[in-house]
Design a protein around this motif. Sequence first.
Motif, PDB file in Angstrom:
ATOM      1  N   LYS A  66      -9.896  -4.644  -4.047  1.00  0.00           N
ATOM      2  CA  LYS A  66      -9.145  -5.658  -3.297  1.00  0.00           C
ATOM      3  C   LYS A  66      -9.825  -7.021  -3.350  1.00  0.00           C
ATOM      4  N   TYR A  67     -11.156  -7.031  -3.227  1.00  0.00           N
ATOM      5  CA  TYR A  67     -11.879  -8.300  -3.153  1.00  0.00           C
ATOM      6  C   TYR A  67     -12.603  -8.674  -4.440  1.00  0.00           C
ATOM      7  N   GLY A  68     -12.400  -7.871  -5.477  1.00  0.00           N
ATOM      8  CA  GLY A  68     -12.985  -8.197  -6.771  1.00  0.00           C
ATOM      9  C   GLY A  68     -14.497  -8.194  -6.778  1.00  0.00           C
ATOM     10  N   THR A  69     -15.079  -7.241  -6.056  1.00  0.00           N
ATOM     11  CA  THR A  69     -16.536  -7.128  -5.999  1.00  0.00           C
ATOM     12  C   THR A  69     -16.964  -5.768  -6.520  1.00  0.00           C
ATOM     13  N   SER A  70     -18.267  -5.542  -6.545  1.00  0.00           N
ATOM     14  CA  SER A  70     -18.777  -4.250  -7.002  1.00  0.00           C
ATOM     15  C   SER A  70     -18.682  -3.224  -5.877  1.00  0.00           C
ATOM     16  N   VAL A  71     -18.744  -1.962  -6.245  1.00  0.00           N
ATOM     17  CA  VAL A  71     -18.724  -0.909  -5.227  1.00  0.00           C
ATOM     18  C   VAL A  71     -19.949  -1.018  -4.313  1.00  0.00           C
ATOM     19  N   PRO A  72     -21.170  -1.251  -4.858  1.00  0.00           N
ATOM     20  CA  PRO A  72     -22.320  -1.450  -3.956  1.00  0.00           C
ATOM     21  C   PRO A  72     -22.125  -2.649  -3.028  1.00  0.00           C
ATOM     22  N   GLY A  73     -21.515  -3.725  -3.549  1.00  0.00           N
ATOM     23  CA  GLY A  73     -21.256  -4.892  -2.711  1.00  0.00           C
ATOM     24  C   GLY A  73     -20.270  -4.565  -1.602  1.00  0.00           C
ATOM     25  N   ALA A  74     -19.252  -3.775  -1.951  1.00  0.00           N
ATOM     26  CA  ALA A  74     -18.276  -3.353  -0.950  1.00  0.00           C
ATOM     27  C   ALA A  74     -18.937  -2.449   0.091  1.00  0.00           C
ATOM     28  N   GLN A  75     -19.836  -1.602  -0.363  1.00  0.00           N
ATOM     29  CA  GLN A  75     -20.514  -0.702   0.572  1.00  0.00           C
ATOM     30  C   GLN A  75     -21.386  -1.492   1.550  1.00  0.00           C
ATOM     31  N   ALA A  86       0.829  -1.209   0.000  1.00  0.00           N
ATOM     32  CA  ALA A  86       0.000   0.000   0.000  1.00  0.00           C
ATOM     33  C   ALA A  86       0.857   1.250   0.000  1.00  0.00           C
ATOM     34  N   ARG A  87       0.373   2.274  -0.687  1.00  0.00           N
ATOM     35  CA  ARG A  87       1.027   3.579  -0.682  1.00  0.00           C
ATOM     36  C   ARG A  87       0.286   4.478   0.286  1.00  0.00           C
ATOM     37  N   SER A  88       1.020   5.088   1.199  1.00  0.00           N
ATOM     38  CA  SER A  88       0.394   5.965   2.181  1.00  0.00           C
ATOM     39  C   SER A  88       0.030   7.300   1.556  1.00  0.00           C
ATOM     40  N   ALA A  89      -1.169   7.753   1.850  1.00  0.00           N
ATOM     41  CA  ALA A  89      -1.567   9.093   1.443  1.00  0.00           C
ATOM     42  C   ALA A  89      -1.000  10.082   2.456  1.00  0.00           C
ATOM     43  N   PRO A  90      -0.509  11.215   1.999  1.00  0.00           N
ATOM     44  CA  PRO A  90       0.022  12.205   2.942  1.00  0.00           C
ATOM     45  C   PRO A  90      -1.087  12.833   3.769  1.00  0.00           C
ATOM     46  N   ALA A  91      -0.729  13.292   4.946  1.00  0.00           N
ATOM     47  CA  ALA A  91      -1.706  13.964   5.798  1.00  0.00           C
ATOM     48  C   ALA A  91      -2.270  15.170   5.060  1.00  0.00           C
ATOM     49  N   GLY A  92      -3.568  15.331   5.163  1.00  0.00           N
ATOM     50  CA  GLY A  92      -4.209  16.476   4.528  1.00  0.00           C
ATOM     51  C   GLY A  92      -4.742  16.219   3.134  1.00  0.00           C
ATOM     52  N   GLU A  93      -4.436  15.045   2.558  1.00  0.00           N
ATOM     53  CA  GLU A  93      -4.962  14.753   1.219  1.00  0.00           C
ATOM     54  C   GLU A  93      -6.470  14.542   1.315  1.00  0.00           C
ATOM     55  N   PRO A  94      -7.243  15.180   0.430  1.00  0.00           N
ATOM     56  CA  PRO A  94      -8.708  15.054   0.505  1.00  0.00           C
ATOM     57  C   PRO A  94      -9.162  13.598   0.346  1.00  0.00           C
ATOM     58  N   VAL A  95     -10.192  13.233   1.084  1.00  0.00           N
ATOM     59  CA  VAL A  95     -10.758  11.893   1.007  1.00  0.00           C
ATOM     60  C   VAL A  95     -12.189  11.995   0.507  1.00  0.00           C
ATOM     61  N   ARG A  96     -12.497  11.258  -0.560  1.00  0.00           N
ATOM     62  CA  ARG A  96     -13.879  11.210  -1.043  1.00  0.00           C
ATOM     63  C   ARG A  96     -14.640  10.151  -0.246  1.00  0.00           C
ATOM     64  N   PRO A  97     -15.916  10.370   0.021  1.00  0.00           N
ATOM     65  CA  PRO A  97     -16.705   9.398   0.798  1.00  0.00           C
ATOM     66  C   PRO A  97     -16.709   7.990   0.212  1.00  0.00           C
ATOM     67  N   THR A  98     -16.488   7.886  -1.108  1.00  0.00           N
ATOM     68  CA  THR A  98     -16.534   6.564  -1.763  1.00  0.00           C
ATOM     69  C   THR A  98     -15.164   5.905  -1.862  1.00  0.00           C
ATOM     70  N   ASP A  99     -14.112   6.569  -1.412  1.00  0.00           N
ATOM     71  CA  ASP A  99     -12.755   6.027  -1.564  1.00  0.00           C
ATOM     72  C   ASP A  99     -12.612   4.632  -0.978  1.00  0.00           C
ATOM     73  N   TYR A 100     -13.068   4.454   0.252  1.00  0.00           N
ATOM     74  CA  TYR A 100     -12.861   3.180   0.928  1.00  0.00           C
ATOM     75  C   TYR A 100     -13.621   2.060   0.225  1.00  0.00           C
ATOM     76  N   ALA A 101     -14.853   2.336  -0.180  1.00  0.00           N
ATOM     77  CA  ALA A 101     -15.645   1.318  -0.881  1.00  0.00           C
ATOM     78  C   ALA A 101     -14.975   0.920  -2.192  1.00  0.00           C
ATOM     79  N   GLU A 102     -14.416   1.897  -2.892  1.00  0.00           N
ATOM     80  CA  GLU A 102     -13.755   1.596  -4.161  1.00  0.00           C
ATOM     81  C   GLU A 102     -12.493   0.763  -3.934  1.00  0.00           C
ATOM     82  N   ARG A 103     -11.742   1.108  -2.889  1.00  0.00           N
ATOM     83  CA  ARG A 103     -10.540   0.332  -2.578  1.00  0.00           C
ATOM     84  C   ARG A 103     -10.904  -1.099  -2.182  1.00  0.00           C
ATOM     85  N   LEU A 104     -11.955  -1.239  -1.384  1.00  0.00           N
ATOM     86  CA  LEU A 104     -12.398  -2.565  -0.944  1.00  0.00           C
ATOM     87  C   LEU A 104     -12.884  -3.390  -2.134  1.00  0.00           C
TER      88      LEU A 104
END
Length: 248
Positions: free
Chosen positions: A77-86, A56-74
């Motif tokens: 990682k697991y080869g599923t859809s964004v709604p499935g990750a959500q 993983a590459r670390s994001a620097p402190a202060g970099e903006p985070v979109r509400p969907t970032d985590y779902a997209e990353r998940l």
Amino acid sequence: MAGRGVHRGVKVEIWSDVVCPWCHIGKRRFEAALARFPHRDAVDVRWRAFELDPGARSAPAGEPVRPTDYAERLARKYGTSVPGAQQMIDTMTQQAAAEGLDFRFDRAVRANTFDAHQVIHLAGERGLQDAVEERLLTAYFSEGEAVGDREVLVRLAAEAGLDADEVRAALADQRHAGAVRADEAEASALGISGVPFFVVDRRYGVNGAQPAEALLQVLERAWADRAPLIPVAGGGDGAACGPDGCTV
């Protein structure tokens, strides 16, 4: 003739990552089990390193985070859809809330956790491992802190009681890198492929964030199965030192 056996305590090693949601939930459940365990003062808990995403590459402190970032990353990682990750995120959030945790995946900042594990090892040397583990988990899951950023790690560790200058120096010279790698190698040797993973007295392995009742049962079994230390040398009491002095 051997003397009377001396019973030891129980050692619990927990392989974990500070960006693992089930690790934070599992920590709460283990704490609940420990609170109900009559011999909790005799339990030695050690946190061990496990990287869920070593590349993983670390994001620097202060970099903006979109509400969907985590779902997209998940989803990636697991080869599923964004709604499935959500849906997975929603389930974990509900499970966390049941344990009194406020997960905010919409704030989560991507992080490489190798340095965080080094800080946790340093904390272990200073008797502050649990406090630092807790601080980093809360920082990542509830506060949107960039736990892959070294200066953020220094600040968070200091908030948990470590000396900021010592943390900064330890990260600069990577003095606990070998210990982190050793934990990871040991996890592989033990067949640990997911976390949290609880190893009790190197006899019992508990995979995942099991309910507090199940963890309590393992502690009780480990306590009942403790092997006493049997003194075998000599026929009587040998020379030794104790709190009140030494025999002569």
